[in-house]
Write an enzyme that holds these catalytic residues in place. Structure first.
Site, PDB file in Angstrom:
ATOM      1  N   ARG A 246       0.850  -1.186   0.000  1.00 57.35           N
ATOM      2  CA  ARG A 246       0.000   0.000   0.000  1.00 57.35           C
ATOM      3  C   ARG A 246       0.882   1.230   0.000  1.00 57.35           C
ATOM      4  NH1 ARG A 246      -3.374  -2.230  -1.914  1.00 57.35           N
ATOM      5  NH2 ARG A 246      -5.481  -2.695  -1.243  1.00 57.35           N
ATOM      6  N   GLU A 275      -2.068   7.984  -4.745  1.00 59.33           N
ATOM      7  CA  GLU A 275      -2.669   7.392  -5.949  1.00 59.33           C
ATOM      8  C   GLU A 275      -4.026   8.038  -6.209  1.00 59.33           C
ATOM      9  OE1 GLU A 275      -2.817   3.109  -6.188  1.00 59.33           O
ATOM     10  OE2 GLU A 275      -0.896   2.925  -5.171  1.00 59.33           O
ATOM     11  N   HIS A 293       0.267   0.167  -9.751  1.00 61.87           N
ATOM     12  CA  HIS A 293      -0.634  -0.666  -8.939  1.00 61.87           C
ATOM     13  C   HIS A 293      -1.231  -1.829  -9.753  1.00 61.87           C
ATOM     14  CE1 HIS A 293      -3.252  -0.496  -5.084  1.00 61.87           C
ATOM     15  NE2 HIS A 293      -3.039  -1.744  -5.462  1.00 61.87           N
TER      16      HIS A 293
HETATM   17  P1  NAD Z   1      -2.316 -10.866   5.063  1.00 61.50           P
HETATM   18  O1  NAD Z   1      -3.341 -10.313   5.980  1.00 61.50           O
HETATM   19  O2  NAD Z   1      -2.422 -12.293   4.662  1.00 61.50           O
HETATM   20  O3  NAD Z   1      -0.842 -10.637   5.666  1.00 61.50           O
HETATM   21  C1  NAD Z   1      -0.437  -9.436   6.235  1.00 61.50           C
HETATM   22  C2  NAD Z   1       0.485  -9.773   7.402  1.00 61.50           C
HETATM   23  O4  NAD Z   1       1.101  -8.579   7.864  1.00 61.50           O
HETATM   24  C3  NAD Z   1      -0.239 -10.400   8.607  1.00 61.50           C
HETATM   25  O5  NAD Z   1       0.339 -11.653   8.908  1.00 61.50           O
HETATM   26  C4  NAD Z   1      -0.031  -9.380   9.749  1.00 61.50           C
HETATM   27  O6  NAD Z   1       0.162  -9.992  11.008  1.00 61.50           O
HETATM   28  C5  NAD Z   1       1.222  -8.664   9.284  1.00 61.50           C
HETATM   29  N1  NAD Z   1       1.384  -7.297   9.786  1.00 61.50           N
HETATM   30  C6  NAD Z   1       0.468  -6.311   9.872  1.00 61.50           C
HETATM   31  N2  NAD Z   1       1.042  -5.166  10.289  1.00 61.50           N
HETATM   32  C7  NAD Z   1       2.345  -5.425  10.468  1.00 61.50           C
HETATM   33  C8  NAD Z   1       3.459  -4.643  10.871  1.00 61.50           C
HETATM   34  N3  NAD Z   1       3.350  -3.350  11.156  1.00 61.50           N
HETATM   35  N4  NAD Z   1       4.667  -5.264  10.961  1.00 61.50           N
HETATM   36  C9  NAD Z   1       4.785  -6.578  10.662  1.00 61.50           C
HETATM   37  N5  NAD Z   1       3.775  -7.368  10.266  1.00 61.50           N
HETATM   38  C10 NAD Z   1       2.567  -6.786  10.155  1.00 61.50           C
HETATM   39  O7  NAD Z   1      -2.341  -9.902   3.778  1.00 61.50           O
HETATM   40  P2  NAD Z   1      -1.845 -10.245   2.292  1.00 61.50           P
HETATM   41  O8  NAD Z   1      -2.953 -10.903   1.543  1.00 61.50           O
HETATM   42  O9  NAD Z   1      -0.523 -10.930   2.368  1.00 61.50           O
HETATM   43  O10 NAD Z   1      -1.684  -8.763   1.702  1.00 61.50           O
HETATM   44  C11 NAD Z   1      -0.604  -7.936   2.101  1.00 61.50           C
HETATM   45  C12 NAD Z   1      -0.739  -6.550   1.480  1.00 61.50           C
HETATM   46  O11 NAD Z   1      -0.707  -6.624   0.059  1.00 61.50           O
HETATM   47  C13 NAD Z   1      -2.027  -5.798   1.818  1.00 61.50           C
HETATM   48  O12 NAD Z   1      -1.689  -4.476   2.176  1.00 61.50           O
HETATM   49  C14 NAD Z   1      -2.778  -5.742   0.527  1.00 61.50           C
HETATM   50  O13 NAD Z   1      -3.590  -4.614   0.448  1.00 61.50           O
HETATM   51  C15 NAD Z   1      -1.623  -5.688  -0.479  1.00 61.50           C
HETATM   52  N6  NAD Z   1      -2.003  -6.080  -1.849  1.00 61.50           N
HETATM   53  C16 NAD Z   1      -1.551  -5.338  -2.886  1.00 61.50           C
HETATM   54  C17 NAD Z   1      -1.902  -5.691  -4.198  1.00 61.50           C
HETATM   55  C18 NAD Z   1      -1.399  -4.896  -5.385  1.00 61.50           C
HETATM   56  O14 NAD Z   1      -2.096  -4.800  -6.374  1.00 61.50           O
HETATM   57  N7  NAD Z   1      -0.218  -4.344  -5.330  1.00 61.50           N
HETATM   58  C19 NAD Z   1      -2.737  -6.793  -4.429  1.00 61.50           C
HETATM   59  C20 NAD Z   1      -3.162  -7.553  -3.338  1.00 61.50           C
HETATM   60  C21 NAD Z   1      -2.796  -7.185  -2.032  1.00 61.50           C
END
Ligand code: NAD
Length: 320
Positions: A246, A275, A293
């Site tokens: 993000r 964005e 993105h």
């Molecule tokens: P998820 O919930 O499976 O994993 C996120 C992990 O981060 C969790 O295990 C949580 O405990 C950990 N976490 C939260 N805050 C933290 C911090 N400050 N320090 C350390 N660990 C922390 O999520 P995911 O499905 O793996 O997605 C991760 C990110 O990817 C999200 O922000 C999502 O919006 C983003 N994403 C981006 C795109 C894109 O188009 N670029 C697409 C899909 C997801």
């Protein structure tokens, strides 16, 4: 007839699945300003979005007929989820569907970074004919990913998918997560054989200090960046950093400063603080590999997203 608006696009197979069950699907983008009016005029009960359309309190208040909001993807930061639930609206998303696509984009950036492809692709069309030797020399100190250490911050779905690919490439993996202390990473090979590795997570400082590349896979909780001057200071000189999570998780001004001062050798960004109008200074920075993105923007991920949304909508309305 139940009317569905897919405002940020949805796969053809999902439309077909929904139409077969008698839903009326409109797959077109209505501008944010006219959205409430259009929802009410066309009596849309289901609104499907990806990350572009925002479903805020005001819109929810203006459109009392909405029964279901579907987010194709993971992050729900564009939807006032709690408020919608309080109003009796069902909110669904597709958390797993795009993990592999995002993880592969991390490696697209990583491979490009270590051989300066992002820069070469900008300069070859302009100068490749007259300055071939000069450009060849400027890209002569690339490096391999094999044997390097990848530090994964956020070891959830995408973080673990990234670990799987890194291990397959012969990289070392370090991970940090706020809540996960270890994860089993299973690699499945072409001949159906499997191997599982258990990765224990480490404190963030250990991951920052020992990694050649850092990749972020955490949600955005507030406006405070997670990677600031303090964290960058801990990183190896000449390291790289990738953000496909993000916008705003990395302090963008500090990032540019660290690249200019050569503390970091390169960065890759798929997401930006502002964005869809990211900082022009960031876009002009020589050492940043850039994508707009597109983490989840593969045909395969969008098929999975669409099918999962369609199945959840059908289940919600209990159509056999
Ligand atoms: P998820 O919930 O499976 O994993 C996120 C992990 O981060 C969790 O295990 C949580 O405990 C950990 N976490 C939260 N805050 C933290 C911090 N400050 N320090 C350390 N660990 C922390 O999520 P995911 O499905 O793996 O997605 C991760 C990110 O990817 C999200 O922000 C999502 O919006 C983003 N994403 C981006 C795109 C894109 O188009 N670029 C697409 C899909 C997801």
């Amino acid at each position: 007839m139940i009317n569905i608006l897919a405002n940020d696009g949805i796969s053809e197979s999902a439309i077909e699945l929904l139409r077969e069950k008698g839903f009326n699907v409109t797959n077109e983008h209505i501008n944010q300003d006219s959205l409430a009016e259009s929802i009410n005029k066309n009596n849309y009960e289901v609104i499907l979005v990806r990350s572009a359309t925002k479903i805020r309190k005001e819109l929810i208040d203006k459109c009392p007929n909405i029964k279901l909001i579907g987010r194709g993807g993971v992050g729900m930061d564009n939807i006032d989820v709690e408020y919608a639930i309080d109003k009796g609206i069902k909110v669904i998303n597709t958390p797993k569907a795009s993990s592999l696509s995002v993880a592969e984009l991390v490696f697209a950036h990583l491979f490009g970074m270590v051989r300066s492809l992002y820069d070469s692709n900008r300069k070859m069309p302009m100068n490749g004919e007259k300055d071939f030797k000069k450009l060849k020399k400027s890209y002569s100190s690339g490096s391999e990913l094999f044997g390097k250490t990848l530090g994964i911050i956020g070891f959830g779905r995408i973080g673990q998918e990234v670990a799987r690919i890194a291990i397959a490439l012969g990289m070392k993996v370090l991970a940090h997560d706020k809540t996960i202390s270890e994860a089993n990473i299973t690699l499945k090979f072409f001949d159906d054989s499997k191997k599982t590795f258990t990765i224990e997570t480490d404190p963030i400082n250990t991951v920052l200090e020992r990694s050649d590349f850092i990749t972020l896979h955490i949600p955005k909780i507030d406006d405070k960046p997670v990677i600031t001057a303090k964290e960058i200071k801990l990183m190896k000189t000449g390291a790289g950093i990738i953000n496909t999570s993000r916008g705003g998780l990395i302090d963008e001004d500090i990032l540019m400063f660290s690249l200019e001062k050569k503390k970091l050798a390169y960065a890759a960004l798929d997401v930006f603080s502002n964005e869809p109008t990211p900082s022009i200074h960031l876009l002009m920075q020589e050492n940043i590999s850039l994508t707009p993105h597109i983490g989840a923007a593969t045909r395969e991920a969008q098929e999975r997203v669409g099918t999962e949304l369609a199945e959840k909508i059908i289940k919600f309305y209990n159509k056999k």
